[in-house]
Design an enzyme around this catalytic site. Sequence first.
Site, PDB file in Angstrom:
ATOM      1  CE1 TYR A  62      -3.822   2.233   0.439  1.00 29.76           C
ATOM      2  CE2 TYR A  62      -2.772   3.037   2.439  1.00 29.76           C
ATOM      3  CZ  TYR A  62      -3.744   3.151   1.471  1.00 29.76           C
ATOM      4  OH  TYR A  62      -4.649   4.170   1.534  1.00 29.76           O
TER       5      TYR A  62
ATOM      6  CG  ASN B 254       0.501   3.707   4.632  1.00 25.97           C
ATOM      7  OD1 ASN B 254       0.651   2.532   4.297  1.00 25.97           O
ATOM      8  ND2 ASN B 254      -0.415   4.077   5.512  1.00 25.97           N
ATOM      9  CE  LYS B 255       1.089  -0.644   5.736  1.00 26.72           C
ATOM     10  NZ  LYS B 255      -0.121  -1.192   5.261  1.00 26.72           N
ATOM     11  CG  ASN B 256       9.071  -0.107   5.356  1.00 28.26           C
ATOM     12  OD1 ASN B 256       8.126   0.465   5.916  1.00 28.26           O
ATOM     13  ND2 ASN B 256      10.149  -0.495   6.002  1.00 28.26           N
TER      14      ASN B 256
END
Length: 378
Positions: free
Chosen positions: A174, A176-178
């Site tokens: 998604y 906002n993930k790393n």
Amino acid sequence: MLLVSEPVLGAPEKSALSEVIDSGWITMGARVRAFEEAFARLHGAEDSVAVGSCTAALHLILHALKIGPGDEVLVPSLTFVATANCVLYVGATPVFVDIDSADVPLMSLAEAEAKCTGRTKAVILMHYAGYLADREAWQAFARRKGLFLIEDAAHAPGLPTAGTFGDAAAFSFYGNKNMTTAEGGAVIARDSSLREAIRQARGHGMTSGTHQRVNSRTPDYDVTMLGFNYRMDELRAAIGLVQLKNLPRWNERRRRLTALYRRLLAERCPSVAAPFSAPRESAHHIMPILLPPGRDRQPVIDRLRDCGIQTTIHYRPVHRLTLYRDLYPSVSLPRTEDFARRELTVPLHLRMPPQAVETVVTALAAAVEPGAAIGAVA
Ligand SMILES: *Cc1c(COP(=O)(O)O)cnc(C)c1O
């Protein structure tokens, strides 16, 4: 505004997308396959299955493990709601387990043990903020109790140990993930028959995919199990292949920003705690901090916002969300509830320079340290 998280996307992702469009093949094909192989390699696994989201990954795992009505699954409450939702999708019952402590806000093994019944089939660990749960201890527990061991590894992509705990692990890409593919996810499952069941269920339970049929002489397929449409597509896989190459370096940069936060908080903001004070393997997904007990959080949020700094909360406990409170009204998890009341997540992402960490800590100190303009509730 300094945001809590921001994706890094640029020219390489744009040209990867153009190549897919020019190729004329946009649905699941060779790039998805290449992404699966590269993602598996990074985690020391033989193979992986790319899917539409981490939520789909979690659902597929429980489905393939044949967890269903009458079964109980141990889950954290200090997590994103998807960790528990997937248990409801298969008709099983989520059993919420408290965290260890405010310093180690991961599922308590002692309480997991106490909440085991004859109906418990699996435990889902979530590597909160990217910090890995204790692998050996949970493996021993799962063995002793005869439980499936599942990781919600949404916060920990790129760590070689993530995805090696037990039966299967779910990852999220998604925004906002790393690393991101906008929407996307993956499953790592070491057992090849479990993995292939998950692969088949991802695409309607069909015995072959569109890409395979185009490239073979037999256009026919069969459906041998109940499946879903949880596919990834070539556009996302192309972005994912670019992001994956950067992930180890990006995680290292997150580690350095986190170390700087910890040092500056200890120096200038001693009343604020940073969980995970002892060294622990981590992908440093987010930077959670804990305000002093009894401190009103809203003025701190407002003060930081006035300084152009966004903060968020990870998480409102799942058992306190209306859906779950209505379903399971008697759940009480004092350590999780206390943690969630005091927690604030401050910005941590790859587009922020180290000076931004100083800015956040300075603003935080002005808001919470003794003598600051706004006082404690006490
Ligand atoms: C983001 C996240 C998910 C859901 O991921 P999606 O890819 O958005 O479905 C699940 N669990 C945790 C812990 C997450 O942070």
